[in-house]
Scaffold this active site. Structure first.
Site, PDB file in Angstrom:
ATOM      1  N   ASP A   1       5.327  11.138 -50.196  1.00  0.00           N
ATOM      2  CA  ASP A   1       5.163   9.948 -49.370  1.00  0.00           C
ATOM      3  C   ASP A   1       4.860  10.548 -48.000  1.00  0.00           C
ATOM      4  OD1 ASP A   1       5.667   8.000 -47.375  1.00  0.00           O
ATOM      5  OD2 ASP A   1       6.764   6.820 -48.838  1.00  0.00           O
ATOM      6  N   HIS A   2       3.611  10.436 -47.556  1.00  0.00           N
ATOM      7  CA  HIS A   2       3.235  11.241 -46.387  1.00  0.00           C
ATOM      8  C   HIS A   2       4.008  10.831 -45.132  1.00  0.00           C
ATOM      9  CE1 HIS A   2       0.444   7.961 -45.292  1.00  0.00           C
ATOM     10  NE2 HIS A   2       0.395   8.499 -44.095  1.00  0.00           N
TER      11      HIS A   2
ATOM     12  N   GLU B   1      -1.334  -1.733 -38.136  1.00  0.00           N
ATOM     13  CA  GLU B   1      -2.593  -0.981 -38.102  1.00  0.00           C
ATOM     14  C   GLU B   1      -3.684  -1.873 -37.530  1.00  0.00           C
ATOM     15  OE1 GLU B   1      -3.091   1.916 -41.613  1.00  0.00           O
ATOM     16  OE2 GLU B   1      -2.280   0.105 -42.499  1.00  0.00           O
TER      17      GLU B   1
ATOM     18  N   ASP C   1       1.436  -1.203 -51.231  1.00  0.00           N
ATOM     19  CA  ASP C   1       0.783  -0.106 -50.518  1.00  0.00           C
ATOM     20  C   ASP C   1       1.678   0.488 -49.429  1.00  0.00           C
ATOM     21  OD1 ASP C   1      -1.580   1.491 -49.897  1.00  0.00           O
ATOM     22  OD2 ASP C   1      -1.733   0.301 -48.059  1.00  0.00           O
TER      23      ASP C   1
ATOM     24  N   HIS D   1       6.405   3.574 -47.766  1.00  0.00           N
ATOM     25  CA  HIS D   1       6.581   4.062 -46.392  1.00  0.00           C
ATOM     26  C   HIS D   1       7.693   3.319 -45.637  1.00  0.00           C
ATOM     27  CE1 HIS D   1       3.011   6.170 -47.366  1.00  0.00           C
ATOM     28  NE2 HIS D   1       2.128   5.290 -46.951  1.00  0.00           N
TER      29      HIS D   1
ATOM     30  N   LYS E   1      -2.648  -5.050 -41.641  1.00  0.00           N
ATOM     31  CA  LYS E   1      -3.903  -4.448 -41.204  1.00  0.00           C
ATOM     32  C   LYS E   1      -4.598  -5.391 -40.236  1.00  0.00           C
ATOM     33  CE  LYS E   1      -4.421  -1.414 -45.057  1.00  0.00           C
ATOM     34  NZ  LYS E   1      -4.043  -0.121 -44.502  1.00  0.00           N
TER      35      LYS E   1
HETATM   36  C1  BG6 Z   1      -1.414   4.898 -46.810  1.00  0.00           C
HETATM   37  C2  BG6 Z   1      -1.863   3.517 -47.171  1.00  0.00           C
HETATM   38  O1  BG6 Z   1      -0.416   5.345 -47.685  1.00  0.00           O
HETATM   39  O2  BG6 Z   1      -0.893   4.869 -45.474  1.00  0.00           O
HETATM   40  C3  BG6 Z   1      -2.909   3.009 -46.204  1.00  0.00           C
HETATM   41  O3  BG6 Z   1      -2.394   3.535 -48.494  1.00  0.00           O
HETATM   42  C4  BG6 Z   1      -2.400   3.115 -44.784  1.00  0.00           C
HETATM   43  O4  BG6 Z   1      -3.288   1.689 -46.512  1.00  0.00           O
HETATM   44  C5  BG6 Z   1      -1.857   4.505 -44.503  1.00  0.00           C
HETATM   45  O5  BG6 Z   1      -3.484   2.833 -43.926  1.00  0.00           O
HETATM   46  C6  BG6 Z   1      -1.175   4.546 -43.151  1.00  0.00           C
HETATM   47  O6  BG6 Z   1      -0.840   5.874 -42.846  1.00  0.00           O
HETATM   48  P1  BG6 Z   1      -0.740   6.385 -41.343  1.00  0.00           P
HETATM   49  O7  BG6 Z   1      -0.307   7.802 -41.485  1.00  0.00           O
HETATM   50  O8  BG6 Z   1      -2.106   6.228 -40.753  1.00  0.00           O
HETATM   51  O9  BG6 Z   1       0.268   5.508 -40.671  1.00  0.00           O
END
Ligand code: BG6
Length: 484
Positions: A177-178, A216, A235, A240, A331
């Site tokens: 999970d980045h 976003e 998503d 997250h 978004k």
């Molecule tokens: C991703 C989602 O995991 O995270 C995207 O699939 C989203 O929809 C993105 O835009 C947001 O990541 P960050 O690092 O730009 O906040």
């Protein structure tokens, strides 16, 4: 101040989907930056594996172009680029057939750390795991890295877990999970558990409520096909925002070991109260002069998928009894921000005559952009005229505090991949965590599907549908502003 470099042993990292978007955009430029930072050990090799017919040279050319496009700065360091290019190899592989697997086996070394990154859709996880096993490639200490989406509901996540468990032990599986790789997300733990100041106040006696906002400005862009089947709940919230919620709400783990941290996070998820539909708002962005509507973006004129969601939940345990947790993400909103606001309770009694405004301490943790924390405190308005109170921010921007210009901060993917190589699972989701998150998410989605709920439209550049404001106002609260 130079970044601390932790040496890792030599490794072979195989990226299935090595020609794909994620590999070209994030994984390989990230690894190249680590190479530049001197963290890539001598002899480390990165092996792209994909269906396309190509040799090492063609692959190197493709990746050099990708790095130039997605990280022009690093691509200018020719010595680093040359070294990085030498570490790249390519194997043509058929994920669902037997082609290429013997070549991969022959190429891999047996006496180094080996990791297999499944940068492919989840429908291929089982095939890849199966073939790695069938061709006698995997070894007991190999690692496998998988990407989100990890399933689209509890049943599919369980199936994926079972597929991986047929061939890998949980200690070998790294679910990315980045968000967990972001510098400030880790700082959240440092702020909470590295300071004596906050812990005594971190509970229902002092905290009125907590807000988590991930806003976003971008729309769904070219990912309409995927996004329209997922929506903001699957998503963003299930993974997250859920991870942020866990880190802000969990009990202090006994230490910073992977399982100690993940045990505590799991307890939070399991204590989450189901969401009542009165406390849920879904939205879809309309068109404006800057871009098409959500439905146009996903090319589905009847879509009922949400590009915005706001909800209220509770964590049913002693620490958080009665404290609402509000989460929202969307978004094409007015600003880009990921922020957690811990809003403390009002003073029980004010000694200042005539001061009727509601002063509140608020601890805001800015995860991005402009990472830092800011504590809203009440002070006397300077000057004559008696005791007039005003609220001001005590702001600490991390970049200023630690002279970040000098620090080489890895991005989320770089950090996470290097953690895979080091064998540190702390920042990865455990299988039971993912399943618990889906177990909470599923009934919410099933609920709106059963009710035939239609998302409310919102103007791009706004804070989402009006109903999201109402969600707060009904509780006598309001969302913190989304900074432009
Ligand atoms: C991703 C989602 O995991 O995270 C995207 O699939 C989203 O929809 C993105 O835009 C947001 O990541 P960050 O690092 O730009 O906040």
């Amino acid at each position: 101040m130079a970044a601390r470099t932790i040496p890792v042993d030599s490794f072979d990292l195989v990226i299935f989907g090595g020609t794909g978007d994620l590999a070209r955009r994030k994984i390989l430029p990230g690894l190249c930056r680590r190479c530049l930072a001197g963290q890539m050990p001598e002899g480390a090799r990165i092996i792209g594996a994909a269906r396309s017919e190509m040799d090492d040279d063609a692959y190197r050319k493709m990746i050099a172009e990708a790095i130039e496009e997605f990280d022009p700065k690093v691509s200018k360091d020719t010595a680093c680029m040359d070294r990085f290019m030498c570490s790249l190899h390519y194997v043509e592989i058929d994920a669902t057939g037997d082609g290429g697997w013997p070549d991969l086996k022959e190429l891999l070394r047996k006496d180094v750390i080996r990791a297999f990154y499944f940068s492919v859709g989840p429908s291929l996880f089982d095939d890849l795991a199966e073939r790695l096993h069938k061709h006698g490639i995997t070894q007991p200490d190999d690692r496998v890295v998988v990407e989100k989406p990890f399933g689209r509901d509890l049943a599919s996540a369980r199936e994926l877990n079972q597929d991986l468990a047929k061939h890998f032990d949980e200690s070998q599986i790294y679910r990315i999970d980045h968000y967990l790789g972001k510098e400030t997300v880790q700082n959240l733990m440092a702020v909470r558990f590295g300071n004596v100041l906050f812990e005594p106040l971190w509970n229902s006696h002092y905290v009125d409520h907590i807000q988590i906002t991930v806003a976003e400005t971008v729309g769904v862009g070219g990912r309409g096909g995927y996004y329209d089947k997922s929506g903001a709940m699957r998503d963003m919230v299930q993974n997250h925002l859920m991870q942020l919620l866990c880190l802000i709400a969990m009990e202090p783990p006994n230490n910073f070991d992977a399982d100690a941290v993940r045990d505590e996070k799991l307890k939070v998820i399991r204590a989450l109260r189901p969401v009542d539909y009165h406390h849920l708002v879904r939205g879809q962005y309309e068109a404006d002069e800057d871009g098409p509507s959500y439905r146009e973006d996903v090319e589905n004129p009847r879509s009922h998928t949400e590009s915005f969601i706001a909800l209220r939940t509770h964590i049913d345990n002693w620490r958080w009894a009665g404290v609402p947790f509000y989460m929202r993400t969307g978004k094409r909103l007015k600003g880009r921000t990921s922020t957690i606001d811990v809003v403390f309770k009002d003073l029980g009694h004010s000694i200042f005559p005539g001061d009727e405004s509601r002063h509140r301490n608020i601890l805001s943790i800015r995860l991005q952009p402009n990472e830092g924390i800011d504590l809203q405190v009440t002070i006397k308005e300077p000057g004559p005229g008696g005791m007039r109170l005003i609220d001001v921010p005590l702001d600490m921007t991390f970049a200023d505090a630690v002279d970040a210009e000098e620090v080489d901060l890895p991005d989320a993917y770089e950090r996470l991949i290097m953690d895979v190589i080091r064998g540190n699972q702390t920042l990865f989701m455990r299988g039971d965590e993912v399943e618990a998150a889906w177990a909470w998410t599923d009934p919410i989605i099933e609920g709106w599907q059963a009710r035939g709920d239609v998302p409310k439209l919102y103007e791009p550049g706004s804070t989402g549908p009006e109903d999201s404001q109402m969600l707060m106002h009904r509780d006598g609260r309001r969302w913190r502003d989304i900074k432009v």
